[in-house]
Design a protein around this motif. Structure first.
Motif, PDB file in Angstrom:
ATOM      1  N   VAL A 298       0.795  -1.176   0.073  1.00 35.14           N
ATOM      2  CA  VAL A 298      -0.079  -0.037  -0.080  1.00 35.14           C
ATOM      3  C   VAL A 298       0.770   1.259   0.065  1.00 35.14           C
ATOM      4  O   VAL A 298       0.616   2.406  -0.690  1.00 35.14           O
ATOM      5  N   ALA A 299       1.938   1.180   0.762  1.00 34.78           N
ATOM      6  CA  ALA A 299       2.819   2.385   0.822  1.00 34.78           C
ATOM      7  C   ALA A 299       3.494   2.833  -0.561  1.00 34.78           C
ATOM      8  O   ALA A 299       3.953   3.836  -0.764  1.00 34.78           O
ATOM      9  N   LEU A 300       3.534   1.479  -1.075  1.00 36.78           N
ATOM     10  CA  LEU A 300       4.613   1.735  -2.577  1.00 36.78           C
ATOM     11  C   LEU A 300       3.720   2.710  -3.422  1.00 36.78           C
ATOM     12  O   LEU A 300       4.329   3.767  -3.852  1.00 36.78           O
ATOM     13  N   GLY A 301       2.495   2.620  -3.401  1.00 36.27           N
ATOM     14  CA  GLY A 301       1.657   3.682  -4.209  1.00 36.27           C
ATOM     15  C   GLY A 301       1.972   5.054  -3.694  1.00 36.27           C
ATOM     16  O   GLY A 301       2.018   5.969  -4.392  1.00 36.27           O
ATOM     17  N   LEU A 302       2.054   5.304  -2.445  1.00 40.28           N
ATOM     18  CA  LEU A 302       2.067   6.542  -1.837  1.00 40.28           C
ATOM     19  C   LEU A 302       3.648   7.062  -2.047  1.00 40.28           C
ATOM     20  O   LEU A 302       3.562   8.239  -2.182  1.00 40.28           O
ATOM     21  N   ALA A 303       4.499   5.955  -2.118  1.00 39.31           N
ATOM     22  CA  ALA A 303       5.823   6.782  -2.612  1.00 39.31           C
ATOM     23  C   ALA A 303       5.959   7.188  -3.936  1.00 39.31           C
ATOM     24  O   ALA A 303       6.620   8.326  -4.322  1.00 39.31           O
ATOM     25  N   TYR A 304       5.196   6.845  -4.940  1.00 36.42           N
ATOM     26  CA  TYR A 304       5.341   7.256  -6.177  1.00 36.42           C
ATOM     27  C   TYR A 304       4.453   8.525  -6.389  1.00 36.42           C
ATOM     28  O   TYR A 304       4.571   9.290  -7.403  1.00 36.42           O
ATOM     29  N   GLN A 305       3.678   8.807  -5.350  1.00 41.92           N
ATOM     30  CA  GLN A 305       3.051  10.085  -5.248  1.00 41.92           C
ATOM     31  C   GLN A 305       3.768  11.059  -4.477  1.00 41.92           C
ATOM     32  O   GLN A 305       3.326  12.172  -4.197  1.00 41.92           O
ATOM     33  N   ARG A 306       5.114  10.752  -3.984  1.00 40.30           N
ATOM     34  CA  ARG A 306       5.892  11.644  -3.289  1.00 40.30           C
ATOM     35  C   ARG A 306       5.307  12.109  -2.027  1.00 40.30           C
ATOM     36  O   ARG A 306       5.685  12.967  -1.317  1.00 40.30           O
ATOM     37  N   VAL A 307       4.413  10.985  -1.537  1.00 39.06           N
ATOM     38  CA  VAL A 307       3.989  11.405  -0.226  1.00 39.06           C
ATOM     39  C   VAL A 307       5.055  11.239   0.928  1.00 39.06           C
ATOM     40  O   VAL A 307       6.101  10.556   0.802  1.00 39.06           O
ATOM     41  N   PRO A 308       5.369  12.086   1.997  1.00 44.69           N
ATOM     42  CA  PRO A 308       6.701  12.000   2.863  1.00 44.69           C
ATOM     43  C   PRO A 308       6.839  10.740   3.551  1.00 44.69           C
ATOM     44  O   PRO A 308       5.627  10.225   3.644  1.00 44.69           O
TER      45      PRO A 308
ATOM     46  N   LEU B 265      16.078   9.390  -4.393  1.00 40.90           N
ATOM     47  CA  LEU B 265      17.250   8.540  -4.057  1.00 40.90           C
ATOM     48  C   LEU B 265      17.003   7.387  -2.910  1.00 40.90           C
ATOM     49  O   LEU B 265      17.263   6.282  -3.028  1.00 40.90           O
ATOM     50  N   ALA B 266      16.528   8.107  -1.991  1.00 41.23           N
ATOM     51  CA  ALA B 266      16.342   6.893  -0.688  1.00 41.23           C
ATOM     52  C   ALA B 266      15.178   6.183  -1.170  1.00 41.23           C
ATOM     53  O   ALA B 266      15.368   4.942  -0.703  1.00 41.23           O
ATOM     54  N   ASP B 267      14.148   6.598  -1.489  1.00 41.98           N
ATOM     55  CA  ASP B 267      13.239   5.594  -1.913  1.00 41.98           C
ATOM     56  C   ASP B 267      13.653   4.371  -2.937  1.00 41.98           C
ATOM     57  O   ASP B 267      13.357   3.141  -2.965  1.00 41.98           O
ATOM     58  N   ILE B 268      14.213   5.100  -4.047  1.00 36.43           N
ATOM     59  CA  ILE B 268      14.862   4.037  -5.034  1.00 36.43           C
ATOM     60  C   ILE B 268      15.813   3.120  -4.446  1.00 36.43           C
ATOM     61  O   ILE B 268      15.904   1.861  -4.706  1.00 36.43           O
ATOM     62  N   THR B 269      16.685   3.652  -3.400  1.00 38.24           N
ATOM     63  CA  THR B 269      17.724   2.648  -2.856  1.00 38.24           C
ATOM     64  C   THR B 269      17.062   1.572  -2.086  1.00 38.24           C
ATOM     65  O   THR B 269      17.281   0.314  -2.096  1.00 38.24           O
ATOM     66  N   ALA B 270      16.100   2.172  -1.325  1.00 37.47           N
ATOM     67  CA  ALA B 270      15.325   1.169  -0.279  1.00 37.47           C
ATOM     68  C   ALA B 270      14.698   0.051  -1.316  1.00 37.47           C
ATOM     69  O   ALA B 270      14.681  -1.004  -0.933  1.00 37.47           O
ATOM     70  N   GLU B 271      13.880   0.504  -2.463  1.00 35.19           N
ATOM     71  CA  GLU B 271      13.156  -0.519  -3.269  1.00 35.19           C
ATOM     72  C   GLU B 271      14.324  -1.430  -3.695  1.00 35.19           C
ATOM     73  O   GLU B 271      13.903  -2.741  -3.941  1.00 35.19           O
ATOM     74  N   ALA B 272      15.336  -0.838  -4.152  1.00 40.14           N
ATOM     75  CA  ALA B 272      16.405  -1.824  -4.765  1.00 40.14           C
ATOM     76  C   ALA B 272      16.906  -3.013  -3.797  1.00 40.14           C
ATOM     77  O   ALA B 272      17.042  -3.980  -4.132  1.00 40.14           O
ATOM     78  N   GLY B 273      17.322  -2.232  -2.791  1.00 35.64           N
ATOM     79  CA  GLY B 273      17.838  -3.275  -1.604  1.00 35.64           C
ATOM     80  C   GLY B 273      16.796  -4.025  -1.288  1.00 35.64           C
ATOM     81  O   GLY B 273      17.135  -5.293  -1.208  1.00 35.64           O
ATOM     82  N   THR B 274      15.584  -3.807  -0.995  1.00 39.15           N
ATOM     83  CA  THR B 274      14.681  -4.942  -0.677  1.00 39.15           C
ATOM     84  C   THR B 274      14.452  -5.873  -1.971  1.00 39.15           C
ATOM     85  O   THR B 274      14.283  -7.115  -1.576  1.00 39.15           O
ATOM     86  N   SER B 275      14.409  -5.452  -3.225  1.00 37.10           N
ATOM     87  CA  SER B 275      14.198  -6.326  -4.213  1.00 37.10           C
ATOM     88  C   SER B 275      15.445  -7.385  -4.311  1.00 37.10           C
ATOM     89  O   SER B 275      15.361  -8.533  -4.521  1.00 37.10           O
ATOM     90  N   VAL B 276      16.736  -6.729  -4.091  1.00 36.52           N
ATOM     91  CA  VAL B 276      17.886  -7.649  -4.078  1.00 36.52           C
ATOM     92  C   VAL B 276      17.879  -8.504  -2.739  1.00 36.52           C
ATOM     93  O   VAL B 276      18.087  -9.796  -3.020  1.00 36.52           O
ATOM     94  N   SER B 277      17.615  -8.260  -1.559  1.00 31.49           N
ATOM     95  CA  SER B 277      17.312  -8.931  -0.772  1.00 31.49           C
ATOM     96  C   SER B 277      16.195 -10.141  -0.485  1.00 31.49           C
ATOM     97  O   SER B 277      16.189 -11.182   0.102  1.00 31.49           O
ATOM     98  N   ALA B 278      15.125  -9.860  -1.332  1.00 33.61           N
ATOM     99  CA  ALA B 278      13.964 -10.585  -1.542  1.00 33.61           C
ATOM    100  C   ALA B 278      14.245 -11.730  -2.469  1.00 33.61           C
ATOM    101  O   ALA B 278      13.603 -13.062  -2.448  1.00 33.61           O
ATOM    102  N   ARG B 279      15.268 -11.859  -3.162  1.00 36.49           N
ATOM    103  CA  ARG B 279      15.813 -13.077  -4.125  1.00 36.49           C
ATOM    104  C   ARG B 279      17.348 -13.588  -3.615  1.00 36.49           C
ATOM    105  O   ARG B 279      18.233 -13.180  -4.282  1.00 36.49           O
TER     106      ARG B 279
END
Lengths: 241, 410
Positions: free
Chosen positions: A112-122, B18-32
Motif C-alpha cells: 500500500v505504501a508503495l503507491g504513496l511513494a510514487y505520489q511523493r508522499v513524505p 534516491l532514498a526510496d529508490i535505494t530502499a526499493e532496490a535493496g528490498t528487491s535484492v534481498s528478496a531474491r
C-alpha cells in the motif's frame, strides 16, 4: 443511499481511438467519445476482445490514443511527457486488477505504501496513511502479512487499499471479482460501493451482469465500440452477485 | 528567498527519491537471495581476479626490485679504451685511489688472460698427460675485486694485497672451474697448471653478486698475470662498488682520480642496464597482468548483465504494476540500475576479501612478501559497483521502455 449524480467531468474522451500497428492493424478501440464525472459509477461490459481493457487503459492514462484526445481533470494528455502522465496517474487514478498484482516480497502495508511513494508522499506519512487505507478495507490486522500468506479476498482488499490510499479521484477496476468466490466477491463489491460513497469515481469492467448492475451507468462494448449506454435513474435495489 | 526554497525543495525531493529508490532496490535484492548471490558471485570473481592480478603485479614487482635494487645504482665500470702492450692503464695504487672517492665501497681491476695453449688450465702438467679440453678461462683480478663482487667462498680463502704485490702463483677457482678440473679438496693444497705453470689452489669461489663469469674462471692475482703474460690486448676494467645512489657521482670523478694525466683514456659507465631491464620486466608484467584482470572484470560484468536482464524479463508484471502506480520511466531505470550497482558493490567487497586472502596464500606458498598497493585495493568495491552499474544499464533501459499495458498483460 445512492450518491448524487456527478456534476463535473473528471475524464473526457473525445473521439479517442486506439489502433495497434503491424501488417494487419488492429482497431482495438474505434473513435469513442465518453466522459466520466467526479463521483460517477460506471460499469463496462463486453466479450473478450471487445475493447474494454483498451478503453480502461486509456482512461487510466496507461496508454495514449492513436487519434482523438483524453483529457483528465481538464488536462489534455495527448502530448504531455511521460513524467507528467505518471504523476497524473499516481495522484488521481487507482487501479484494481483481476490478478491483484501485489509485489510478492513486500508486506500488505508495504504494498500500500508503495503507491504513496510514487505520489511523493513524505516517508513519515506513508505508514499511517497505509494503515488507514488497510483499516478502511477491513484488513489492518493483516498489515504485516506477505501476499503469499493472504487469501484471494484479502489480497484484493490489499490491492483496493493500495489503489485508494492516495485518495484518487478515479478508481479503475478490471474484473476485480474475477478470481474470487461468491462471498469474497460480495465483500469486495460492497467495499467498492462504500468507496464510491466516499466520492471516488469508479469504473468497473466486468463480465457479470450482476456486478454491472451495481453501477449507475452501464456501458456495453463490442468490436471496439460502445454499443449501448444506460443510466440507472432509480435507487438501486439489492442484488445478489 | 524563493530561489533558495525551490533549490532546497528540489534537492530534498531528489534525496527523498534516491532514498526510496535505494530502499526499493535493496528490498528487491534481498528478496531474491539465491539469485542475488549468484549475480554477486560473478562480480566477486571478476573483482577478485582483477585485485589478485594487480596485487601480484605489486608483489612480483617488489621481488624483481628486491633483486635489482641491491645492484642498481651501485656499480661503476671504468674501461681502458687504449690498451697498450707496455702496461695497464691502471696504476699500481688504483684501488687506493678509487677508495678515496666519497661513495666508493671497494674496487678491483680485472682482465682476461689470453693463454697460448689449449686447454690453458689443466689439472696435471701438460707434459705428463694431455687432458681433454675444458672451458676454464683465466681471469686476472686485483685483491679488491673479491669484496667488490661480494664473493663468497665455499673453501679456502681469497688472496690479499701481499700475494698480489709478491706476484705469488696462487689461484682461486670458480665453482664451475673447480668442477671441470676435478678440484674438490683444497686442504691438501692442490695445484693446477696454467699454461704449464703450477698455481696453488687456495680457495674455491661459491657465489658472486657481480661478474658471474668468474665462477667459471681460474682467478689469479693481476700482477702475477702481468709478470707471466704481460698486459692484455683487450685492456682491463676497473669495477667499482658504490653506496646506493652514489654511482653517478663516483662515475664523474673516477677517471680523474685514477688517471689525472689522461682521464679521457677511461670510458666510464654506470649500471643503467639493470634499470632498463627492471623497467622492461615490470612493464611487461604489469601489462600482462592488467590485461588479464580487465578480462576477468569484463567476464564478471557479462554475468551481471545477463542475470539482471533475466530478472527484468521475469519481472514484467511488477514493472507494469509500478508504472500503473505512477512510477516514471526514469524511476524504473534508477531502480534496476541501483539493484545492479548494489550487487556489483557487494560482489566487489567479497571479491576484494577473497583476493587479499588468495594473494597472501600465493605469496606464502612462493616465499614472497605480499605487497598490496592501497590504491589498487581500496577502489575495488567501487570498481565492482561501477561494473554492476554499467552491466545493468541495458537491462534497466529495457525495463523502462516496457509498455505498461503489455507488462500488465503478462
Amino acid at each position: 443511499m445512492t450518491p448524487a449524480p456527478p456534476t463535473e467531468d473528471l475524464l473526457v474522451l473525445d473521439r479517442a481511438e486506439r489502433t495497434y500497428g503491424g501488417a494487419s492493424p488492429v482497431h482495438a478501440l474505434r473513435p469513442t467519445t465518453l466522459s466520466v464525472g467526479a463521483g460517477d459509477y460506471v460499469s463496462l461490459m463486453g466479450r473478450s476482445g471487445s475493447g474494454k481493457s483498451t478503453l480502461l487503459n486509456l482512461m487510466g492514462l496507461l496508454d495514449r490514443p492513436t487519434a482523438g484526445s483524453v483529457a483528465f481533470t481538464g488536462t489534455d494528455t495527448r502530448d504531455i511527457p511521460d513524467r507528467q502522465m505518471s504523476a497524473l496517474r499516481a495522484s488521481h487514478v487507482g487501479f484494481v486488477f483481476q490478478n491483484y498484482n501485489l509485489i510478492p516480497h513486500r508486506s500488505a502495508m508495504e504494498n500500500v505504501a508503495l503507491g504513496l511513494a510514487y505520489q511523493r508522499v513524505p516517508r513519515s506519512k506513508r505508514i499511517p496513511l497505509a494503515l488507514q487505507a488497510l483499516d478502511r478495507v477491513g484488513i489492518m490486522h493483516r498489515a504485516a502479512a506477505l501476499p503469499g500468506q493472504l487469501s484471494g479476498g484479502e489480497r484484493q482488499r490489499v490491492a483496493i487499499a493500495r489503489a485508494v490510499a492516495g485518495r484518487p479521484a478515479l478508481l479503475l477496476c478490471d474484473e476485480p471479482t474475477g478470481n474470487l468466490d461468491i462471498a469474497n466477491s460480495r465483500a469486495v463489491l460492497e467495499l467498492l460501493d462504500s468507496l464510491h460513497g466516499d466520492g471516488i469515481a469508479v469504473v468497473i469492467v466486468t463480465h457479470d451482469p450482476g456486478v454491472a448492475a451495481r453501477a449507475r451507468r452501464h456501458l456495453v462494448m463490442a468490436d471496439g465500440v460502445i454499443t449501448d449506454e444506460a443510466t440507472r435513474r432509480t435507487e438501486r435495489e439489492p442484488t445478489d452477485t | 528567498m524563493p530561489i533558495r526554497h525551490t533549490v532546497a525543495a528540489r534537492v530534498g525531493a531528489l534525496a527523498a527519491s534516491l532514498a526510496d529508490i535505494t530502499a526499493e532496490a535493496g528490498t528487491s535484492v534481498s528478496a531474491r537471495p539465491v539469485r542475488s548471490s549468484l549475480t554477486m558471485l560473478g562480480a566477486a570473481i571478476g573483482v577478485a581476479a582483477f585485485a589478485v592480478v594487480t596485487g601480484l603485479t605489486s608483489t612480483t614487482r617488489a621481488q624483481v626490485n628486491g633483486q635489482f635494487n641491491s645492484l642498481a645504482a651501485t656499480e661503476v665500470v671504468a674501461s681502458d679504451t687504449q690498451p697498450s702492450s707496455a702496461s695497464l692503464a691502471f696504476p699500481a695504487d688504483t684501488e687506493q685511489l678509487a677508495d678515496r672517492i666519497r661513495g666508493v665501497l671497494s674496487s678491483g681491476i680485472t682482465f682476461q688472460v689470453a693463454l697460448p695453449s689449449t686447454p690453458g688450465v689443466t689439472r696435471l702438467p701438460p707434459a705428463i698427460a694431455p687432458e681433454s679440453a675444458n672451458s676454464v678461462q683465466v681471469a686476472a683480478v686485483s685483491p679488491g675485486m673479491f669484496p667488490t663482487v661480494q664473493a663468497a667462498l665455499s673453501a679456502g680463502r681469497a688472496y690479499g694485497q701481499i700475494a698480489d704485490q709478491r706476484r705469488q702463483d696462487v689461484v682461486v677457482l670458480g665453482l664451475g672451474a673447480a668442477e671441470q678440473l676435478g678440484v674438490r679438496d683444497i686442504s691438501v693444497q692442490p695445484a693446477v697448471y696454467i699454461d704449464g705453470i703450477p698455481f696453488t689452489v687456495i680457495g674455491i669461489l661459491k657465489s658472486v653478486r657481480r661478474e658471474a663469469g668468474l665462477l667459471q674462471d681460474a682467478i689469479i692475482p693481476d700482477r702475477t698475470a702481468l709478470r707471466y703474460w704481460g698486459p692484455p690486448d683487450s685492456g682491463a676494467d676497473l669495477i667499482v662498488a658504490t653506496k646506493p645512489g652514489s654511482a653517478a657521482v663516483v662515475a664523474s670523478q673516477i677517471s680523474a682520480a685514477i688517471l689525472p694525466t689522461d682521464p679521457a683514456r677511461l670510458a666510464v659507465v654506470t649500471s643503467s642496464a639493470p634499470f632498463i631491464l627492471q623497467s622492461a620486466i615490470n612493464s611487461d608484467i604489469s601489462r600482462l597482468l592488467l590485461l588479464a584482470g580487465i578480462i576477468a572484470l569484463l567476464i564478471g560484468a557479462a554475468g551481471i548483465a545477463t542475470v539482471t536482464l533475466t530478472s527484468v524479463l521475469e519481472r514484467f508484471y511488477e514493472i507494469g504494476v509500478r508504472r500503473a502506480l505512477g512510477a516514471t520511466r526514469s524511476t524504473i531505470v534508477a531502480q534496476f540500475l541501483t539493484e545492479a550497482t548494489i550487487l556489483g558493490a557487494c560482489g566487489g567487497v567479497a571479491g576484494t576479501c577473497a583476493a587479499v586472502m588468495a594473494l597472501v596464500a600465493v605469496s606464502g606458498a612462493n616465499g614472497w612478501y605480499p605487497v598490496l598497493d592501497p590504491l589498487t585495493v581500496i577502489p575495488d568495491p567501487l570498481i565492482g559497483a561501477a561494473v554492476g552499474c554499467a552491466a545493468g544499464a541495458y537491462p534497466a533501459l529495457r525495463a523502462a521502455r516496457l509498455d505498461p499495458v503489455e507488462a500488465l498483460g503478462r
